[in-house]
Design an enzyme around this catalytic site. Structure first.
Site, PDB file in Angstrom:
ATOM      1  N   LYS A  40      35.793  37.923  30.205  1.00 34.10           N
ATOM      2  CA  LYS A  40      34.497  38.215  29.310  1.00 34.10           C
ATOM      3  C   LYS A  40      34.693  36.251  29.634  1.00 34.10           C
ATOM      4  O   LYS A  40      33.344  36.309  29.199  1.00 34.10           O
ATOM      5  CB  LYS A  40      35.706  38.165  28.138  1.00 34.10           C
ATOM      6  N   THR A  41      35.338  35.754  29.517  1.00 31.13           N
ATOM      7  CA  THR A  41      34.875  33.789  29.313  1.00 31.13           C
ATOM      8  C   THR A  41      33.687  33.723  30.056  1.00 31.13           C
ATOM      9  O   THR A  41      32.675  33.268  30.387  1.00 31.13           O
ATOM     10  CB  THR A  41      35.895  33.140  29.923  1.00 31.13           C
ATOM     11  N   ASP A 225      33.019  33.873  20.905  1.00 31.83           N
ATOM     12  CA  ASP A 225      34.502  34.540  22.016  1.00 31.83           C
ATOM     13  C   ASP A 225      35.614  34.988  20.156  1.00 31.83           C
ATOM     14  O   ASP A 225      35.492  34.584  19.419  1.00 31.83           O
ATOM     15  CB  ASP A 225      34.960  33.446  22.865  1.00 31.83           C
ATOM     16  N   GLU A 226      36.105  35.566  21.045  1.00 30.72           N
ATOM     17  CA  GLU A 226      37.574  36.700  20.524  1.00 30.72           C
ATOM     18  C   GLU A 226      36.940  36.905  19.565  1.00 30.72           C
ATOM     19  O   GLU A 226      37.498  36.940  18.509  1.00 30.72           O
ATOM     20  CB  GLU A 226      38.352  35.559  20.463  1.00 30.72           C
ATOM     21  N   GLN A 256      43.115  44.002  21.055  1.00 23.63           N
ATOM     22  CA  GLN A 256      43.652  43.162  21.423  1.00 23.63           C
ATOM     23  C   GLN A 256      43.964  41.703  20.158  1.00 23.63           C
ATOM     24  O   GLN A 256      44.151  40.923  19.841  1.00 23.63           O
ATOM     25  CB  GLN A 256      43.276  41.636  22.433  1.00 23.63           C
ATOM     26  N   ARG A 614      49.655  41.403  30.058  1.00 22.93           N
ATOM     27  CA  ARG A 614      50.183  40.273  30.949  1.00 22.93           C
ATOM     28  C   ARG A 614      50.508  40.216  31.921  1.00 22.93           C
ATOM     29  O   ARG A 614      51.036  38.961  32.732  1.00 22.93           O
ATOM     30  CB  ARG A 614      51.321  38.953  30.482  1.00 22.93           C
TER      31      ARG A 614
END
Length: 772
Positions: A40-41, A225-226, A256, A614
């Protein structure tokens, strides 16, 4: 149009189809549903570069916001690598950073002095505390930290004091009264807190038409973002800035969203399609982090949530190892399993820093820390303190040390005004001077000559009386009972309960865990004759305080040192590790009983999804059949989340590293191979003796003590025809349950948890137990 830098074209070409679609889309509203590990980044920064280099958008017309300074710095660095333009003038930063920049430019319109200052969290609490005192409200009923948190929460909802109608509620009326006085004081001093930065910037752009028009013309492209972590105020502010012509490019993952307790609203993502007409959704589902089995587990779990926007992670890599599930007897057995597996991974396969242990509650770290210390494996609590370093634990230990030694000045100073009882820093300094003049301890000075302290003398007398009363009350009771009474009577539990919120709950859980820790230092009643060669033992309180001091003295691994990472599941978001352990997978613990009771089960499931994703190569999950929680032994069923993982990607790991299909899978799926094991929400008691057993006695290292001896492994019965989990009766202690065996032949010991007498080790040959 600006030219692409030399490395931009190949980077765009290397994007996968979904990433390329998101990056190169026409300048229209987009929501990029970016799954864990999907890049995503990379997509967000490439979108900025694409707008500048390919669409000819001016860098000055781009606003890019995220949530942490670290993420903002990474975003700026990546953009700089992609385009040959200076980004210093670009508005790329956190929500608070952008708000601050805007207020500095428009301080007069915002009603602020030009040199306004920002209150940090500690300064805010101190100011609130002064306001409460000025309003003559009792500080024990109005904890400053709690009130400061309430004020911030109102600001994040864009509520000022005047927005509250007086409905006759006394508590709300006082909250609003404090809020109003606090804000007036901030305005007089020319200071703003963190929540005020956002609220003031929102009001500035909402209420000043010329400023609103200016930023709407300037920021034609807004990238966030996020997005799943935005709260109401942040969302409304973005809408004001975007207006009708601004183009929103939001990147986030509704699966998330785990911070509702901080004000985050996952439904902001669902509102986007209504508030930004023509919004297109692009899904990033290819995962570059985890193996196929780990992704299948995550997909199967999160599919149980309703109302999600929907996506399914996949990888073109291998399926990898199955998820290994360990059914531990108790929390000590679970910790020893984790340590044993960590050691296996160190055999040339990975470094300690590539291993993470995740847990739902911070209090769970204590047993894990002890196991790692015994094994001499360095570790670090990521984003937190070791158990015995935590504020609430040090507070409780100060009382216990004072009971043990009245002349412990350090403990006296910590306990005397915790919770607050009107003995401030000035009074303590006077008491110190009095003690120095008389060359005595603070306790002696307080009990024999506190007259010069004025009004504080009475409060000191009450405090010393409390300690003497506690000493008398706890003299003849078990250490765990004494600790529980100290925590209650000292007011510590109520003090921390008033903080409210997630942190308050964590503090209370830690205090409960302290009670559990003391239980293992209580002497066990046995029929075994005393060993004449054994040196006399100290009393339980002395032993425990010594243990706590030694544990606190074991520093965490230093910066740069290779070490295991311990952290809560919330702290793990955004991180990844080759090997991950998720411990405490039990109903009541995870999903947490409070969250399930408050209807937040879906967020708990999202938190589990975050934990699973994770892991890159290997994921271990474990639960304990019996665990001491809140100071009480509990038998919790394995987590409902374990049942929601597809059975074909998870296997049970047993002692000696044998593996089987999950015992909770439907019998039709695997036939007879789980005739023993998980049954009806718990382990079949007859199968418990296939595991290593319950570890954790304070004087017996876990790798040498074997509650289930090798000769018993795999048998349905232990010595004398008894089996683990069987009900028995003792002529003195009454009815109980068999927990463990130790030794062979005449030296066999048995551990029994009695209903009315607690848990005891007995010599089997003398115990004369009756099987029920």
């Amino acid at each position: 149009m600006l030219e692409l830098s030399s490395n931009l074209s190949p980077l765009v070409a290397s994007l996968n189809p979904a990433q390329r679609e998101a990056v190169t889309a026409p300048p229209e509203h987009r929501l990029v549903l970016a799954g864990a590990g999907s890049g995503k980044t990379r997509v967000l920064t490439h979108r900025v570069a694409w707008l500048i280099a390919a669409e000819g958008v001016s860098p000055m017309s781009i606003l890019a916001v995220t949530f942490t300074n670290k993420a903002a710095a990474e975003m700026r660095a990546r953009i700089e690598q992609l385009v040959d333009v200076p980004i210093r003038a670009m508005w790329v930063g956190t929500f608070h950073g952008v708000a601050h920049r805007m207020l500095r430019m428009h301080w007069k319109e915002a009603g602020l002095p030009q040199n306004f200052q920002i209150l940090d969290a500690d300064d805010q609490v101190r100011l609130v505390k002064r306001i409460i005192k000025n309003l003559e409200l009792p500080d024990d009923q109005w904890p400053a930290k709690t009130v400061a948190g309430w004020i911030s929460a109102q600001k994040e909802e864009a509520r000022r004091p005047q927005h509250f109608a007086d409905e006759g509620d006394y508590t709300q009326r006082q909250f609003v009264r404090i809020y109003s006085a606090y804000q007036a004081q901030c305005d007089r001093q020319g200071v703003v807190d963190f929540a005020e930065l956002l609220l003031r910037a929102y009001e500035l752009t909402r209420d000043h038409a010329d400023i609103q028009a200016h930023y709407r013309r300037r920021f034609r492209h807004i990238l966030v973002d996020e997005f799943q972590d935005t709260n109401k105020l942040q969302y409304d502010w973005l809408r004001v800035i975007a207006g009708r012509d601004g183009v929103l490019f939001a990147v986030g993952d509704d699966d998330q969203s785990i911070y509702s307790w901080r004000g985050a609203r996952v439904d902001n993502m669902l509102r986007l399609a209504q508030d930004f007409r023509g919004l297109e959704v692009v899904r990033l589902e290819q995962n570059y982090r985890s193996t196929g089995n780990i992704l299948a587990a995550a997909n199967g779990l999160i599919a149980k949530n309703a109302g999600r926007l929907g996506k399914e992670l996949w990888t073109d890599g291998s399926d990898g190892e199955p998820i290994q599930l360990y059914a531990a007897f108790n929390e000590y057995d679970e910790a020893d399993f984790v340590v044993a597996r960590i050691k296996e991974h160190l055999d040339g396969r990975c470094a300690l820093s590539e291993i993470a242990v995740l847990y739902r509650m911070g209090a769970q770290s204590r047993v894990l820390e002890e196991a790692l210390i015994r094994a001499r494996l360095p570790y670090r609590i990521y984003g937190g303190l070791r158990f015995f370093e935590r504020q609430e634990i040090k507070d409780a230990l100060a009382y216990l040390r004072l009971l043990h030694n009245r002349h412990d000045d350090t403990s006296f100073e910590r306990a005397v005004n915790t919770p607050p009882r009107g003995i401030g820093a000035t009074s303590v300094e006077k008491l110190r001077q009095l003690a120095r003049d008389k060359d005595v301890s603070l306790w002696t000075a307080a009990t024999q000559g506190a007259g010069p302290l004025g009004r504080s003398a009475a409060a000191l007398q009450q405090f010393t009386g409390l300690i003497e009363s506690l000493a008398s009350e706890t003299k003849a009771v078990a250490l765990s009972r004494a600790t529980e009474r100290v925590i209650e009577r000292s007011g510590l539990r109520e003090h921390y309960r008033k903080e409210k919120g997630e942190q308050a709950e964590a503090r209370l859980e830690n205090l409960d865990e302290l009670i559990s820790a003391t239980r293992s230092f209580e002497p066990r009643v046995t029929n075994e004759p005393p060993d004449e060669n054994e040196s006399p033992r100290a009393d339980p309180l002395t032993e425990f305080l010594t243990h706590a001091a030694l544990e606190a003295g074991e520093a965490q691994a230093g910066p740069g040192e290779d070490c295991v990472q311990l952290m809560t599941l919330h702290a793990a978001k955004g991180l990844e590790f080759p090997v991950v352990f998720m411990v405490g997978m039990e109903n009541g613990l995870f999903p947490h009983a409070r969250s399930a009771g408050e209807g937040n089960l879906e967020e708990e499931r999202r938190l589990c999804y975050v934990g699973i994703t994770r892991a890159r190569k290997q994921l271990y999950m474990s639960y304990a059949e019996m665990r001491r929680m809140h100071g009480v032994e509990q038998n919790n069923a394995p987590s409902m989340f374990l049942r929601e993982i597809p059975p074909e990607v998870i296997v049970e790991t047993r002692p000696r590293a044998s593996l089987t299909r999950p015992a909770f899978a439907p019998r039709s799926a695997y036939g007879r191979e789980h005739s023993a094991g998980f049954s009806g929400g718990g382990w079949d008691r007859g199968d418990v003796n296939e595991r290593r057993g319950a570890y954790g006695a304070r004087h017996e290292p876990p790798l040498t003590r074997q509650p289930v001896s090798p000769s018993m492994m795999g048998k349905s019965e232990g010595p004398a025809g008894l089996r683990l989990g069987q009900s028995v009766r003792h002529e003195k202690f009454g009815e109980g349950t068999v927990l463990a065996f130790d030794g062979d032949g005449e030296r066999t010991r048995i551990e029994v948890r009695f209903k009315n007498a607690g848990t005891k080790w007995l010599m089997l040959s003398f115990a004369r137990l009756e099987a029920l």
